[in-house]
Scaffold this motif. Structure first.
Motif, mmCIF file in Angstrom:
data_model
loop_
_atom_site.group_PDB
_atom_site.id
_atom_site.type_symbol
_atom_site.label_atom_id
_atom_site.label_comp_id
_atom_site.label_asym_id
_atom_site.label_seq_id
_atom_site.Cartn_x
_atom_site.Cartn_y
_atom_site.Cartn_z
ATOM 1 N N ALA A 213 0.848 -1.189 0.000
ATOM 2 C CA ALA A 213 0.000 0.000 0.000
ATOM 3 C C ALA A 213 0.883 1.238 0.000
ATOM 4 N N ALA A 214 0.300 2.356 -0.412
ATOM 5 C CA ALA A 214 0.971 3.652 -0.320
ATOM 6 C C ALA A 214 0.664 4.281 1.036
ATOM 7 N N LEU A 215 1.468 5.254 1.419
ATOM 8 C CA LEU A 215 1.316 5.872 2.735
ATOM 9 C C LEU A 215 -0.054 6.496 2.949
ATOM 10 N N ASP A 216 -0.634 7.023 1.883
ATOM 11 C CA ASP A 216 -1.926 7.685 2.033
ATOM 12 C C ASP A 216 -3.108 6.748 1.784
ATOM 13 N N GLN A 217 -2.825 5.460 1.576
ATOM 14 C CA GLN A 217 -3.886 4.515 1.249
ATOM 15 C C GLN A 217 -4.225 3.545 2.376
ATOM 16 N N TRP A 218 -3.328 3.376 3.325
ATOM 17 C CA TRP A 218 -3.554 2.342 4.347
ATOM 18 C C TRP A 218 -4.740 2.689 5.230
ATOM 19 N N ARG A 219 -5.619 1.725 5.405
ATOM 20 C CA ARG A 219 -6.772 1.872 6.284
ATOM 21 C C ARG A 219 -6.758 0.755 7.317
ATOM 22 N N SER A 220 -7.312 1.031 8.473
ATOM 23 C CA SER A 220 -7.326 0.039 9.541
ATOM 24 C C SER A 220 -8.644 0.104 10.295
ATOM 25 N N ALA A 221 -9.094 -1.063 10.751
ATOM 26 C CA ALA A 221 -10.329 -1.120 11.538
ATOM 27 C C ALA A 221 -10.098 -0.699 12.979
ATOM 28 N N TRP A 222 -8.863 -0.557 13.377
ATOM 29 C CA TRP A 222 -8.535 -0.159 14.742
ATOM 30 C C TRP A 222 -7.388 0.856 14.731
ATOM 31 N N PRO A 223 -7.322 1.699 15.757
ATOM 32 C CA PRO A 223 -6.193 2.633 15.874
ATOM 33 C C PRO A 223 -4.980 1.916 16.464
ATOM 34 N N TYR A 224 -3.824 2.533 16.300
ATOM 35 C CA TYR A 224 -2.576 1.941 16.769
ATOM 36 C C TYR A 224 -2.015 2.723 17.949
ATOM 37 N N ASP A 225 -1.302 1.991 18.818
ATOM 38 C CA ASP A 225 -0.570 2.650 19.904
ATOM 39 C C ASP A 225 0.614 3.429 19.357
ATOM 40 N N VAL A 226 1.253 2.872 18.339
ATOM 41 C CA VAL A 226 2.412 3.514 17.713
ATOM 42 C C VAL A 226 2.294 3.376 16.198
ATOM 43 N N VAL A 227 2.411 4.489 15.508
ATOM 44 C CA VAL A 227 2.530 4.486 14.048
ATOM 45 C C VAL A 227 3.928 4.981 13.725
ATOM 46 N N LEU A 228 4.655 4.170 13.003
ATOM 47 C CA LEU A 228 6.070 4.387 12.763
ATOM 48 C C LEU A 228 6.321 4.569 11.276
ATOM 49 N N CYS A 229 7.144 5.543 10.918
ATOM 50 C CA CYS A 229 7.503 5.764 9.514
ATOM 51 C C CYS A 229 8.971 6.186 9.466
ATOM 52 N N VAL A 230 9.841 5.212 9.203
ATOM 53 C CA VAL A 230 11.288 5.434 9.301
ATOM 54 C C VAL A 230 11.904 5.653 7.920
ATOM 55 N N ASP A 231 12.533 6.801 7.747
ATOM 56 C CA ASP A 231 13.310 7.124 6.547
ATOM 57 C C ASP A 231 12.492 6.976 5.264
ATOM 58 N N VAL A 232 11.259 7.470 5.310
ATOM 59 C CA VAL A 232 10.372 7.366 4.156
ATOM 60 C C VAL A 232 9.878 8.746 3.715
ATOM 61 N N LEU A 233 9.372 9.533 4.648
ATOM 62 C CA LEU A 233 8.691 10.776 4.276
ATOM 63 C C LEU A 233 9.600 11.773 3.569
ATOM 64 N N PHE A 234 10.882 11.780 3.897
ATOM 65 C CA PHE A 234 11.740 12.748 3.203
ATOM 66 C C PHE A 234 12.091 12.299 1.780
ATOM 67 N N HIS A 235 11.651 11.099 1.411
ATOM 68 C CA HIS A 235 11.763 10.670 0.017
ATOM 69 C C HIS A 235 10.520 11.046 -0.793
ATOM 70 N N VAL A 236 9.488 11.554 -0.127
ATOM 71 C CA VAL A 236 8.269 11.970 -0.820
ATOM 72 C C VAL A 236 8.457 13.426 -1.233
ATOM 73 N N LEU A 237 8.738 13.655 -2.498
ATOM 74 C CA LEU A 237 9.100 14.994 -2.957
ATOM 75 C C LEU A 237 7.897 15.900 -3.165
ATOM 76 N N ASP A 238 6.775 15.346 -3.589
ATOM 77 C CA ASP A 238 5.584 16.150 -3.860
ATOM 78 C C ASP A 238 4.916 16.546 -2.550
ATOM 79 N N ASP A 239 4.729 17.857 -2.331
ATOM 80 C CA ASP A 239 4.203 18.335 -1.058
ATOM 81 C C ASP A 239 2.778 17.849 -0.787
ATOM 82 N N ALA A 240 1.950 17.802 -1.822
ATOM 83 C CA ALA A 240 0.570 17.363 -1.626
ATOM 84 C C ALA A 240 0.533 15.889 -1.236
ATOM 85 N N GLU A 241 1.357 15.073 -1.881
ATOM 86 C CA GLU A 241 1.427 13.648 -1.539
ATOM 87 C C GLU A 241 1.958 13.465 -0.123
#
Length: 215
Positions: A111-139
């Protein structure tokens, strides 16, 4: 201005190729390091993550963790070994296929970062060394908002970037955004910045930004 869809497709192709051509550490770590260097780099980051998430997990009351942009699953497996229940996903089919073959406890998906859906919330959501590779500001903003929506009350969103006051582009595939940009998006959603933990590894200026949901 380049078409964002074209940029996204090119980025996905880059990561599929990188995951296919490099080993399980270098593909999602530092391709300029040898195997031993990447072992140290991963160990330092995993240790910091475990310190930030705490030691409250156990068989009777595990933490629910989401590893967003998990690559080949190194951190997801490490967190699962420590008793956490881990969901993990990545946009690269190559990476997810490798992670599934390794097993180790996490549940994996493509899945893409903006596509993941879950039936429950998480205690921790982790995103390591990914977001600074997303060049488009809207994405980038869509991804950040989606990840924030998955954090339970008092839970943590842990993302990595430099702790800078200004944008810092590096080459054609990285843009480090200042903390102010993260706060501008996350504070209206009820997440406040509660910590920054630098990697402390050689010349690397990236670290863990911790945002805690208060409402």
């Amino acid at each position: 201005m380049p078409d964002p869809a074209t940029v996204t497709d090119r980025t996905r192709a880059y990561w599929d190729t990188r995951h296919r051509e490099h080993d399980d550490l270098a593909s999602g770590g530092h391709i300029g390091l040898d195997r031993a260097g990447n072992e140290i780099f991963y160990a330092l980051r995993l240790g910091a993550l475990l310190d930030l998430t705490g030691d409250l997990s156990g068989p009777e009351a595990p933490l629910f963790v989401l590893d967003a942009g998990c690559g080949k699953g190194h951190f997801a497996r490490g967190l699962a070994r420590c008793g956490h229940r881990v969901d993990a996903f990545d946009t690269s089919e190559e990476a997810v296929a490798h992670a599934r073959a390794e097993g180790g406890g996490p549940r994996y998906a493509v899945a893409a970062l903006d596509q993941w859906r879950s039936a429950w919330p998480y205690d921790v959501v982790l995103c390591v060394d990914v977001l600074f590779h997303v060049l488009d500001d809207a994405e980038w903003a869509r991804a950040l908002h989606n990840l924030a929506s998955l954090v339970r009350i008092t839970g943590q969103l842990i993302v990595t970037d430099e702790n800078t006051r200004h944008r810092v582009p590096r080459g054609g595939y990285i843009v480090h955004r200042p903390l102010a940009e993260y706060r501008a998006h996350l504070e209206p959603l009820g997440l406040r910045h509660t910590a920054f933990r630098p990697y402390g590894f050689r010349e690397n200026e990236v670290g863990f930004h911790v945002f805690t949901r208060s409402r």
